[in-house]
Enzyme design. Structure first.
Site, PDB file in Angstrom:
ATOM      1  N   HIS A 255      31.057 -33.099  17.333  1.00 44.47           N
ATOM      2  CA  HIS A 255      29.964 -34.148  17.660  1.00 44.47           C
ATOM      3  C   HIS A 255      29.118 -34.403  16.025  1.00 44.47           C
ATOM      4  CE1 HIS A 255      29.236 -33.739  22.132  1.00 44.47           C
ATOM      5  NE2 HIS A 255      29.960 -34.688  21.704  1.00 44.47           N
TER       6      HIS A 255
ATOM      7  N   ASP B 222      26.338 -34.927  14.791  1.00 44.06           N
ATOM      8  CA  ASP B 222      24.949 -34.310  14.583  1.00 44.06           C
ATOM      9  C   ASP B 222      25.442 -32.646  13.849  1.00 44.06           C
ATOM     10  OD1 ASP B 222      25.627 -33.748  17.328  1.00 44.06           O
ATOM     11  OD2 ASP B 222      23.587 -32.673  17.491  1.00 44.06           O
ATOM     12  N   HIS B 223      26.747 -32.578  13.975  1.00 43.64           N
ATOM     13  CA  HIS B 223      27.181 -31.246  13.554  1.00 43.64           C
ATOM     14  C   HIS B 223      28.059 -31.247  12.272  1.00 43.64           C
ATOM     15  CE1 HIS B 223      25.683 -28.525  16.959  1.00 43.64           C
ATOM     16  NE2 HIS B 223      25.505 -29.720  17.395  1.00 43.64           N
TER      17      HIS B 223
ATOM     18  N   HIS C 166      31.065 -27.404  27.170  1.00 43.59           N
ATOM     19  CA  HIS C 166      29.856 -28.328  26.623  1.00 43.59           C
ATOM     20  C   HIS C 166      30.881 -29.788  27.195  1.00 43.59           C
ATOM     21  CE1 HIS C 166      27.290 -30.463  24.422  1.00 43.59           C
ATOM     22  NE2 HIS C 166      27.915 -30.829  23.333  1.00 43.59           N
TER      23      HIS C 166
ATOM     24  N   ASP D 104      27.051 -25.809  20.853  1.00 44.87           N
ATOM     25  CA  ASP D 104      26.405 -26.449  22.041  1.00 44.87           C
ATOM     26  C   ASP D 104      27.353 -25.831  23.273  1.00 44.87           C
ATOM     27  OD1 ASP D 104      25.054 -27.657  20.372  1.00 44.87           O
ATOM     28  OD2 ASP D 104      25.569 -29.865  20.878  1.00 44.87           O
TER      29      ASP D 104
ATOM     30  N   HIS E  38      18.594 -25.975  17.719  1.00 50.55           N
ATOM     31  CA  HIS E  38      19.101 -27.110  18.453  1.00 50.55           C
ATOM     32  C   HIS E  38      17.952 -27.491  19.594  1.00 50.55           C
ATOM     33  CE1 HIS E  38      22.004 -29.841  20.479  1.00 50.55           C
ATOM     34  NE2 HIS E  38      22.487 -29.747  19.272  1.00 50.55           N
TER      35      HIS E  38
END
Length: 301
Positions: free
Chosen positions: A62, A64-65, A137, A207, A265
Site C-alpha cells: 500500500h 502509505d508504506h 488485511h 496492517d 498507524h
C-alpha cells in the site's frame, strides 16, 4: 536496540503524524520498516544516518508504506552510501521498484539486493533472525519477528581470580572457549561464566485484523509494535478496512504476554482526542505506549 518512530499515522499524512516509517538501530547497523512518503524528510530530524541502513523491510505494498522508498534509496546513494543494502518485501516489490528507478533514471551507487519473501520465511540479517508471517488485511500484508543474538554470559571474575589467574587476555578468552588451561590444569569455562542471555525480541506487524499469525509473531516478545487505526467504538469500520482497534491490539499483547505494547498507524480522526485514545489503550493493557512521530524506545539493555 532502539526503535525510532518516523511516521505513526495511517492512510495519508497529517500535520501531527506522517505515514508509516520505523527505524531500528542495532549495535552496528540500522534497519527501516516501511518507508512511506517523506520518510527521508522525517529522518532529517533524527540521529539516523541513511548510509548506515543495511536493510529495509516492507510489510505490504500500500502506498502509505512504500511511496517514500525510491527517494530514500536514491538519497542514500547521493550521500555516498556505498555499503550493500538488502530490501525485503512481498511479491511485486521488485518489479515496482526497478520500474520506478529505471523510468526516473535513478542510479544507485551501491549493491541493492531485493528479496521477495513469502509466508514462513526466515532470514539472518546482521546476526539477527527475522521471521515473516502473513497477516490478514484487504491487501497482502505481513509482520516480522526479530530475535537478537544470544549474548555470552558474564565472566565470574572473583571465581577466576581465586584460581590465581591475573588480569589479562585470558579473561576474554574464557568466554569464547569450552575449556581453558592455567598452570597445567584444564578448566571447564561454563563453570566460570554465567548462563548465556537471550537477546530481546521485537514483533513488528503490518496492517492487520486479529489473526493467528499475529499471535505467533508476538508470543513472549519484549516489544510488540501493532497498528491501532481505530478506537473500539469504530470496530465495525476497522473490520471494513482490514484494521485493528486499540482494544484488539491490547488483547493480543495480553494473550501473548508481551513486555510492552506500542500502538501506531493511528487515524487522523483522533486529532484532538489523544488523551481519550491513550486512555483506552492503557486501560486495556497497562504497559502500553501510543507512539508519536520521533518517539524513541530502547529495547533491551
Amino acid at each position: 536496540m532502539k526503535l525510532h518512530f518516523l511516521g505513526t499515522g495511517s492512510g495519508m499524512p497529517s500535520k501531527q503524524r506522517n505515514v508509516s516509517g520505523l527505524g531500528l538501530t542495532l549495535p552496528k547497523q540500522t534497519w527501516l520498516f516501511d518507508c512511506g512518503e517523506a520518510t527521508q524528510h522525517q529522518i532529517l530530524h533524527t540521529s539516523l544516518k541513511p548510509r548506515k541502513v543495511s536493510a529495509v523491510f516492507i510489510t505490504h505494498l500500500h502506498g502509505d508504506h512504500v511511496f517514500g522508498l525510491p527517494g530514500f534509496l536514491s538519497t542514500r546513494s547521493a550521500l555516498a552510501g556505498t555499503d550493500p543494502l538488502t530490501l525485503y518485501g512481498p511479491k511485486g516489490i521488485k518489479k515496482w521498484l526497478e520500474t520506478t528507478l529505471n523510468v526516473t533514471g535513478s542510479y544507485l551507487g551501491y549493491p541493492l539486493t531485493i528479496v521477495e519473501y513469502k509466508d514462513g520465511d526466515e532470514f539472518l540479517q546482521d546476526g539477527h533472525r527475522v521471521t515473516v508471517k502473513k497477516l490478514e488485511h484487504r491487501f497482502p500484508s505481513y509482520g516480522f519477528r526479530i530475535e537478537a543474538p544470544i549474548r555470552p554470559g558474564t565472566l565470574l571474575v572473583d571465581k577466576v581470580k581465586a584460581l590465581g589467574i591475573p588480569n589479562g587476555p585470558i579473561y576474554g578468552q574464557i568466554k569464547q572457549v569450552e575449556t581453558f588451561e592455567f598452570e597445567g590444569k584444564t578448566y571447564a569455562s561454563k563453570e566460570y561464566v554465567t548462563e548465556p542471555v537471550a537477546g530481546p525480541v521485537i514483533a513488528i506487524l503490518g496492517d492487520t485484523v486479529p489473526c493467528e499469525n499475529a499471535e505467533r509473531l508476538a508470543r513472549d516478545a519484549d516489544v510488540l509494535v501493532h497498528e491501532a487505526t481505530f478506537m473500539e467504538a469504530e470496530a465495525k469500520l476497522a473490520r471494513q478496512y482490514g484494521h485493528s482497534t486499540t482494544v484488539e491490539a491490547a488483547a493480543l499483547a495480553k494473550t501473548c504476554r508481551v513486555g510492552q505494547l506500542i500502538v501506531t498507524h493511528i487515524s487522523a480522526r483522533y486529532q484532538g482526542r489523544e488523551s481519550e485514545f491513550k486512555a483506552e489503550v492503557v486501560t486495556a493493557f497497562g504497559n502500553s505506549h501510543v507512539a508519536s512521530d520521533f518517539d524513541e524506545i530502547i529495547v533491551g539493555d
